[in-house]
Design an enzyme around this catalytic site. Structure first.
Site, short mmCIF file in Angstrom:
data_model
loop_
_atom_site.label_atom_id
_atom_site.label_comp_id
_atom_site.label_asym_id
_atom_site.label_seq_id
_atom_site.Cartn_x
_atom_site.Cartn_y
_atom_site.Cartn_z
N ASP A 168 17.22 -52.29 108.69
CA ASP A 168 16.12 -53.16 109.10
C ASP A 168 14.98 -52.22 109.51
O ASP A 168 14.99 -51.63 110.59
CB ASP A 168 16.58 -54.04 110.28
CG ASP A 168 15.45 -54.89 110.84
OD1 ASP A 168 14.28 -54.67 110.47
OD2 ASP A 168 15.75 -55.78 111.66
N ARG A 203 1.65 -61.48 109.26
CA ARG A 203 2.90 -61.77 109.94
C ARG A 203 3.90 -62.27 108.89
O ARG A 203 3.62 -63.24 108.20
CB ARG A 203 2.62 -62.88 110.92
CG ARG A 203 3.69 -63.14 111.85
CD ARG A 203 3.16 -63.20 113.25
NE ARG A 203 4.24 -62.75 114.07
CZ ARG A 203 4.05 -62.00 115.11
NH1 ARG A 203 2.84 -61.61 115.42
NH2 ARG A 203 5.04 -61.65 115.84
N TYR A 208 3.15 -76.70 97.91
CA TYR A 208 4.62 -76.62 97.99
C TYR A 208 5.14 -75.92 96.75
O TYR A 208 4.76 -76.27 95.64
CB TYR A 208 5.24 -78.01 98.12
CG TYR A 208 5.88 -78.15 99.48
CD1 TYR A 208 7.06 -77.47 99.77
CD2 TYR A 208 5.29 -78.91 100.49
CE1 TYR A 208 7.62 -77.53 101.04
CE2 TYR A 208 5.85 -78.97 101.75
CZ TYR A 208 7.01 -78.28 102.02
OH TYR A 208 7.57 -78.33 103.26
N LYS A 227 3.92 -54.80 111.20
CA LYS A 227 3.93 -53.75 112.24
C LYS A 227 3.24 -52.51 111.66
O LYS A 227 2.03 -52.57 111.44
CB LYS A 227 5.36 -53.51 112.70
CG LYS A 227 5.96 -54.80 113.30
CD LYS A 227 7.34 -54.57 113.80
CE LYS A 227 7.88 -55.76 114.39
NZ LYS A 227 8.67 -56.66 114.46
N THR A 242 9.61 -56.44 108.46
CA THR A 242 8.47 -57.31 108.69
C THR A 242 7.29 -56.67 107.96
O THR A 242 7.35 -55.50 107.57
CB THR A 242 8.11 -57.42 110.18
OG1 THR A 242 7.87 -56.11 110.70
CG2 THR A 242 9.21 -58.09 110.98
N GLU A 292 8.74 -74.68 96.42
CA GLU A 292 10.16 -74.37 96.59
C GLU A 292 10.72 -73.80 95.30
O GLU A 292 10.41 -74.30 94.21
CB GLU A 292 10.94 -75.63 96.98
CG GLU A 292 10.76 -75.99 98.43
CD GLU A 292 11.60 -77.20 98.83
OE1 GLU A 292 12.28 -77.78 97.97
OE2 GLU A 292 11.56 -77.55 100.02
C1 LIG Z 1 13.83 -54.28 113.95
C2 LIG Z 1 13.29 -55.67 113.99
N1 LIG Z 1 13.80 -56.60 113.16
C3 LIG Z 1 13.36 -57.85 113.15
C4 LIG Z 1 12.34 -58.25 113.97
C5 LIG Z 1 11.93 -59.70 113.97
O1 LIG Z 1 10.73 -59.93 113.40
P1 LIG Z 1 9.98 -61.33 113.66
O2 LIG Z 1 9.40 -61.25 115.01
O3 LIG Z 1 8.99 -61.38 112.53
O4 LIG Z 1 11.01 -62.41 113.52
C6 LIG Z 1 11.75 -57.35 114.84
C7 LIG Z 1 10.64 -57.77 115.72
O5 LIG Z 1 10.17 -57.16 116.56
C8 LIG Z 1 12.25 -56.02 114.86
O6 LIG Z 1 11.78 -55.10 115.72
#
Ligand SMILES: Cc1ncc(COP(=O)(O)O)c(C=O)c1O
Length: 424
Positions: A196, A231, A50, A225, A222, A52
């Protein structure tokens, strides 16, 4: 005690899933094969800890080594993405996005995001997601003719709607994101700009996609990918909050406070160690070659679909993915996805722009090249795979054709094995 003895059921299923991944042709653009080095961090007792808080400012004792690991992960993330600040704690991409909204907005505030059917993600304001329930979203889409984002249209919507935050992103949009153009619009309407880059992080890190900084205030991603790590989620941001220069907290502090204690409790230290490994791997020259090949493979796939008479949304791809329109076949996309599953080709069904069908059974299929490129596929194999997909779709229900395709998939994958050095 070994897992096979403690829990033979779960052991057996994990074994089967590993084999399925080895034997499967993964064209789901959000999936990849993390390296054995990154995977090895996750099955460790780091998971027991842990921690935090943040490095050297924890609420628990015993964090001497965890502090060092998280500091390395943060420093590598900053270096890789040329960012002023990095938070490596978000458990996922969705939580990274939630933390940004929490940091910058009040509930009910206005956000301008990309429409789901045009290529957005659930967390960009879908009505069934927390984002659409807690914040006031408006959406930009794509031009009906070009099926590309039209910045003039985005600007019109932004001037009318006056959002506090604008999101530029892709989950299924296959074209280059114009961060600079969005930056101009955000400045004009006085909005924060968030990119994002969950899908294109590997391309951004290696310079094969324009960089969101300095145009964006915050960048979420993320790590699993195109980045090919564990993950997880990651937030990168500037330090100064340009709309709140005299506030108690700067932008970086607001983001950190939104992740913990705002959104999450203890970080996943085993995953943070794996993120650190992934960032290191992504700085290597081989990773740059890998990203270049991802692009070439995706282009070859899109080109082959077109040659085979299948419509590719927006006419092609600038990144690692594409969406094809299968509506002319008059077959449910769910059925096609299921039939492809049976021959060991994995794709996911996806909405196309202005889709009239439900999101459960939409008119498109989304495909991408990151996972097959990790397997060392080149353009030739990618074209071959497209021909197999088209053959299956054109002969749906024909058992003999299906069996033949299954054999061809097996033969192809045998030449490109994966996880040979992965021991489990
Ligand atoms: C552009 C985008 N943002 C956020 C996410 C969310 O990621 P997670 O599945 O790790 O929550 C995804 C997932 O496919 C995504 O394509």
């Amino acid at each position: 005690m070994k897992l096979s003895k403690t829990d033979p059921k779960i052991y057996g299923l994990i074994k089967k899933e590993i084999q399925r991944q080895k034997d499967g042709l993964v064209l789901i653009p959000s999936e990849n094969y993390a390296s054995p080095a990154a995977l090895s961090c996750m099955g460790t007792p780091l998971s027991n800890k842990y921690s935090e808080g943040y490095p050297y400012k924890r609420y628990y004792g015993g964090n001497e080594f965890i502090d060092q690991i998280e500091t390395i992960a943060r420093d590598r993330a900053k270096k890789l993405f040329k960012a002023q600040h990095a938070n490596v704690q978000p458990h996922s991409g969705s939580q990274a996005n939630a933390a940004v909204y929490l940091a910058l907005l009040n509930y009910g505030d206005k956000i301008l995001g990309i429409d789901l059917s045009a290529g957005g993600h659930l967390t960009h304001g879908s009505k069934v997601n927390f984002s659409g329930k807690l914040y006031n979203f408006s959406y930009y889409g794509v031009d009906p003719k070009t099926e590309k984002v039209d910045l003039k249209e985005v600007e019109k919507i932004a001037l009318r709607f006056k959002p506090k935050l604008i999101i530029v992103s892709t989950t299924s949009y296959s074209r280059t994101l114009d961060f600079k153009g969005f930056g101009r619009i955000a400045d004009k309407v006085g909005a924060y700009l968030m990119a994002d880059i969950a899908h294109i992080a590997g391309l951004v890190a290696t310079g094969f996609h324009p960089h969101p900084f300095p145009y964006c205030d915050v960048v979420t991603t993320t790590t699993h990918k195109t980045l090919r790590g564990p993950r997880g989620g990651l937030i990168l941001c500037k330090i100064k909050d340009r709309f709140d220069l005299k506030g108690k907290y700067n932008l970086a502090e607001k983001i950190d406070r939104a992740v913990f204690p705002g959104m999450q409790g203890g970080p996943l230290d085993h995953v943070i160690a794996a993120k650190a490994v992934c960032f290191l791997e992504a700085m290597k020259p081989d990773f740059k070659k890998y990203q270049k090949q991802i692009l070439m493979n995706a282009k070859a796939m899109a080109d082959e679909f077109k040659k085979q008479g299948i419509k590719v949304i927006s006419g092609g791809t600038d990144n690692h993915l594409m969406v094809i329109d299968i509506s002319p076949f008059g077959i449910d996309s769910k059925r096609i996805q299921d039939e492809l599953d049976k021959v060991g080709i994995y794709v996911n069904r996806n909405a196309i722009p202005f889709d009239k069908r439900s999101s459960y059974n939409p008119s498109g299929i989304r495909l991408g090249s990151p996972a097959v490129t990790t397997r060392k596929f080149k353009e030739k194999e990618c074209r071959e795979v497209v021909r197999l997909i088209v053959k299956l779709v054109k002969n749906i229900g024909n058992a003999a054709v299906k069996n033949q395709i299954k054999k061809e998939v097996k033969k192809l994958l045998k030449k490109f094995p994966i996880y040979e050095d992965f021991q489990w």
